[in-house]
Enzyme design. Structure first.
Site, PDB file in Angstrom:
ATOM      1  N   LYS A 125       8.830   0.952   4.918  1.00  0.00           N
ATOM      2  CA  LYS A 125       7.648   1.739   4.563  1.00  0.00           C
ATOM      3  C   LYS A 125       6.406   1.166   5.231  1.00  0.00           C
ATOM      4  CE  LYS A 125       4.702   0.247   2.368  1.00  0.00           C
ATOM      5  NZ  LYS A 125       3.849  -0.612   1.558  1.00  0.00           N
ATOM      6  N   THR A 126       5.610   1.972   5.875  1.00  0.00           N
ATOM      7  CA  THR A 126       4.241   1.650   6.270  1.00  0.00           C
ATOM      8  C   THR A 126       3.671   2.778   7.109  1.00  0.00           C
ATOM      9  OG1 THR A 126       2.825   0.350   7.722  1.00  0.00           O
ATOM     10  CG2 THR A 126       5.146   0.179   8.132  1.00  0.00           C
ATOM     11  N   ILE A 127       2.445   3.181   6.796  1.00  0.00           N
ATOM     12  CA  ILE A 127       1.818   4.237   7.594  1.00  0.00           C
ATOM     13  C   ILE A 127       1.387   3.710   8.954  1.00  0.00           C
ATOM     14  CG2 ILE A 127       0.979   5.540   5.598  1.00  0.00           C
ATOM     15  CD1 ILE A 127      -1.879   4.496   6.428  1.00  0.00           C
ATOM     16  N   ASP A 128       1.379   2.372   9.122  1.00  0.00           N
ATOM     17  CA  ASP A 128       0.857   1.801  10.361  1.00  0.00           C
ATOM     18  C   ASP A 128       1.833   1.940  11.533  1.00  0.00           C
ATOM     19  OD1 ASP A 128      -1.204   1.052   8.759  1.00  0.00           O
ATOM     20  OD2 ASP A 128      -0.557  -1.031   8.566  1.00  0.00           O
ATOM     21  N   ASP A 157       6.295  -7.563   5.503  1.00  0.00           N
ATOM     22  CA  ASP A 157       6.289  -8.706   4.586  1.00  0.00           C
ATOM     23  C   ASP A 157       7.224  -8.487   3.404  1.00  0.00           C
ATOM     24  OD1 ASP A 157       4.583 -10.266   6.007  1.00  0.00           O
ATOM     25  OD2 ASP A 157       2.783  -9.749   4.842  1.00  0.00           O
ATOM     26  N   GLY A 216       0.811  -1.225   0.000  1.00  0.00           N
ATOM     27  CA  GLY A 216       0.000   0.000   0.000  1.00  0.00           C
ATOM     28  C   GLY A 216       0.838   1.266   0.000  1.00  0.00           C
ATOM     29  N   TYR A 267      -8.115   5.626   3.578  1.00  0.00           N
ATOM     30  CA  TYR A 267      -7.045   5.952   2.647  1.00  0.00           C
ATOM     31  C   TYR A 267      -6.675   7.432   2.625  1.00  0.00           C
ATOM     32  CZ  TYR A 267      -5.651   1.704   0.318  1.00  0.00           C
ATOM     33  OH  TYR A 267      -5.068   0.496   0.043  1.00  0.00           O
ATOM     34  N   ARG A 269       0.578  -5.746  -4.735  1.00  0.00           N
ATOM     35  CA  ARG A 269       0.596  -6.596  -3.550  1.00  0.00           C
ATOM     36  C   ARG A 269       0.972  -8.039  -3.871  1.00  0.00           C
ATOM     37  NH1 ARG A 269      -1.560  -4.056   0.971  1.00  0.00           N
ATOM     38  NH2 ARG A 269      -2.726  -2.150   0.530  1.00  0.00           N
TER      39      ARG A 269
END
Lengths: 527, 527
Positions: A224-227, A198, A103, A398, A167
């Site tokens: 990378k990840t916004i989480d 992942d 994402g 989003y 993905r």
């Protein structure tokens, strides 16, 4: 420029033309951002060399990780430190690739920009390929050459538009062979994988596979990840988190904020109802409750009910007269009966192609509003509440994923990309670019690479050992949560909220990072 | 300081203390905004005098408006123009009030700041009262004195926190008498009403009533609404619209944009499905459709169905076997059967206390997604579509209402408030502050007051003539819609979107206004 087919060559030409044309439709803010130059950490501004750390182990089950990564396991992490002269081969031109995986997260374009600028500065004449549409682009050798003109309009911009993402996962032996074929055909020195936990696990597996098969391509990951769930002491934050924090904070700030967390559905409902009552007594007939998206996954009784419903729907089905309810366990039956009618309907109607209830489509926020309404009506009846309650649900998804990166993310990403170039140039593989000391000014940030295997543990999936980079969960003993816990009760009753305003790119506030990172790194925060 | 009771005095003191304490919890962006000084139009920077226009009429049914406003009807609108010396009584100290009416709009605090600063500059020693909680504050004489210290932390900030707002309406003879009592008790020279079309109609009625009853309080309105439906040649825009435009544009920009508009539910569904198919053929398996919130109100067949359902539910009710459906007209029956099951359930289940379907609670966006899914599946079956469709609904509501005002709104509001002060000081009543020439730099803006009766028409409600300021609907022949219509088809198929980025308060782009206003005022826009 290497392409796999005539059609692909035309596609690449079209993409290039698009990029130039698109520039004319960029907004004033975008145009003003294109020429923004992120500050490089000082160590990346001059000559640098590698400082090797001690051999590394793994986050868990090191013996298993060693079996899965016989070539890469145990390699040291590295730090870049100042050097008098270049420590790489100054005549070497690199052929390298980059891929965006998973994402979107604000700042991805800047990782590519930093990587590109590294090559221009330290290995001029190098060639950078972008794999299009994520890992599928590697398997299908679907590439575009990233040139200065092509890259220019994407600098400091949001989204992953430049080469798009995907993905797909490189998993089967055939897919690993496709990847080998592609990097061999393109004659790649290295590949930078920009992705989450992942994708970085996959990057390590690719690096291991290339090493084992004596393919010369090195692999470097970028976090990378916004989480915010891919982090370690060496990798203090993933890019995109800062921007997403601030976008959601602005949106929430525009409607005000209060927070709650508990264990069973009844407890969640009651604790929110308690707060509503307390505030009503204080004349505050308003307030905001933040519900984490995954809340439903953490309420076991709901999971039990859903699993029983799936079985019933699959076997006998539900009759119109409700006789099927007798099949439910008493506790599940009681829970089902306590749910609002509309949620009962959702549980019975919405099934995926396998006949299962689609948990993710159950609108938890509306369910809670409905249950709190019921609870408050009951309390009103007993004289415990005399206010007016009207719930309004907002779902934030989003909106935060594709915003323009904050100054922090723009600078952090650029440093990550530049570092990935340096690590690759210095012959490294199986590392994740790591930039730290992030509460200091950008020039003082430290730069290195962390052994990906060091971040790994093993999970048993489908009867096989799978390496995984453990997701970082919210640490209940960590500084950000402790700070939150210390103010939670006051926030619940008083009007203690800060409205952060929109993200600023200039002015006195533009370089501030988010409170979570500041607290995690021991900086002080005034809440 | 005049208050109605001891409790009220304590409340006022508490609010004052709060305002000072709150300052320490403001975010960096808020703190940096507090000291931002909006530019005043040049005519308001020096001495000014009134230029009276010709007698005015009304937007419709002038004879009826004249009957409703015998004192105020026909009064000229005015322009403020440069003057060598003050044209007001330089020794006069004013006692004035201000009220916020209706939903929040970014910039309300600046109207109050502009009004306050006018008084400080031109009538030092004046007293400004804020009526708390909207028009109810006038009826109950619930006030707070607005001082420099009290006002300071709210300058250039979003929301209506300073004195809050409310949706009560001064309507009955008793309520008008309460208003008279309050302004008489407070000995007010004037009252500024900050609100939308209804509130400004109410302001005119108050002004008329005060004049008729020989109450000396004058009334001046200020145009507020994020909807952009209160405007005229003299009042080119309401405040809050610019900020809301930009907040929603950022959010939509973050998920990309395309737009659609049609007539029946089937046509809406088909036209969106057509676009999805066209884009799928071009390899674009993505896109964004903007659905206006009131769409359901403009689809007559849905209104008919709902009205039939209300009758059926009120009389016979709905049996479980669907026999009740035979009572529907054939066209409504066909429409009902074509709806997704979940929407059918919503139509039958959700009723308000009067037993009616709650139209506003039907989630139009989800209904459309569901219907488009069905339509695309049918087309897939017939070979007309081979893509993948997965709908994702986002609802944008209050997010835009309480953001921090853009530079445009901050400046525009400040000028409105300052102008309201000047108009009041010069003895005007029944006018709405009007600031125009808005595509020029703020110093060149023109300033005046427009006769509220000039904006009015009459509507027949409950057997009586009611004055209304006509809502400005989207003009299909107007420049903004024509521009949109000219690019609509291209936007539907190509990826022609501009991502505006977050609102900036500094830098090259910070003073740009929105495209709608630019187009309406004849400025060029590059789409």
């Amino acid at each position: 420029m290497a392409v796999t087919s005539q059609a692909n060559a035309q596609e690449v030409a079209a993409v290039k033309k698009d990029a130039v044309r698109d520039k004319s439709v960029y907004s004033p803010v975008q145009l003003s951002r294109i020429d923004h130059t992120p500050t490089l950490p000082a160590v990346l501004q001059g000559n640098f060399k590698l400082n090797h750390g001690p051999p590394t182990t793994a986050a868990g089950q090191p013996e298993e990780i060693q079996k899965l990564f016989p070539c890469l396991y145990g390699q040291p992490s590295v730090q870049l430190v100042e050097s008098d002269a270049p420590t790489y081969n100054v005549d070497q031109k690199l052929k390298v690739g980059v891929v965006l995986s998973g994402g979107q997260a604000p700042g991805g374009h800047n990782v590519i920009a930093g990587f590109f600028d590294y090559l221009q500065t330290h290995a001029p004449g190098s060639v950078l390929y972008g794999f299009k549409g994520g890992p599928a682009g590697i398997m299908r050798n679907n590439v575009v050459e990233i040139t200065a003109d092509f890259l220019y309009p994407y600098r400091n911009q949001g989204g992953f538009d430049i080469i798009c993402s995907g993905r797909d996962k490189i998993e089967s032996p055939e897919q690993f062979q496709q990847a080998v074929d592609t990097v061999t055909k393109l004659d790649l020195d290295g590949l930078v994988v920009i992705g989450g936990d992942d994708s970085n696990t996959n990057a390590a597996l690719l690096g291991e596979h290339f090493r084992a098969k004596k393919v010369r391509t090195h692999v470097i990951g970028c976090p990378k990840t916004i989480d915010g769930d891919l982090k370690s002491p060496e990798v203090p934050i993933s890019f995109g988190f800062d921007t997403a924090c601030k976008i959601y904070a602005e949106m929430i700030g525009n409607i005000m904020e209060v927070n709650a967390q508990k264990k069973t559905l009844r407890q969640v409902t009651n604790s929110i109802a308690d707060i509503v009552c307390k505030r009503a007594v204080a004349g505050k007939q308003y307030g905001v409750v933040l519900i984490p998206e995954g809340l439903i996954d953490f309420i076991p009784e709901i999971q039990h009910l859903i699993s029983e419903l799936n079985d019933i729907l699959a076997s006998q089905g539900c009759d119109d007269h409700g006789h099927w309810k007798a099949t439910l366990k008493p506790s599940s039956r009681a829970l089902f009966d306590s749910l609002p009618h509309s949620i009962q309907e959702e549980l019975l109607l919405e099934r995926d192609p396998h006949g299962n209830v689609q948990v993710s489509r159950i609108e938890m926020e509306k369910m809670l509003i409905s249950m709190i309404e019921t609870e408050l009506n009951a309390r009103r009846h007993e004289g415990g509440y005399s206010g007016q309650f009207k719930g309004q649900a907002h779902f934030f998804g989003y909106e935060g994923r594709c915003g323009m990166p904050t100054n922090f993310d723009a600078t952090y990403c650029y440093a990550l990309g530049f570092a990935a170039g340096a690590l690759m140039h210095l012959g490294q593989t199986g590392l994740i670019a790591s930039v730290a000391n992030l509460t200091a000014p950008a020039a003082e940030w430290t730069v290195g690479g962390t052994a990906l295997t060091q971040l790994m543990d093993v999970e048993r999936r489908k009867g096989r050992n799978k390496p995984v980079i453990k997701k970082a969960m919210v640490e209940l003993g960590g500084a950000p949560f402790k700070k939150f816990a210390s103010v939670r009760d006051v926030w619940a009753v008083e009007d203690s909220y800060v409205s952060p305003g929109p993200i600023q790119f200039a002015g006195p506030t533009a370089d501030e990072t988010n409170f979570t990172l500041k607290l995690e790194l021991g900086a002080s925060v005034n809440l």
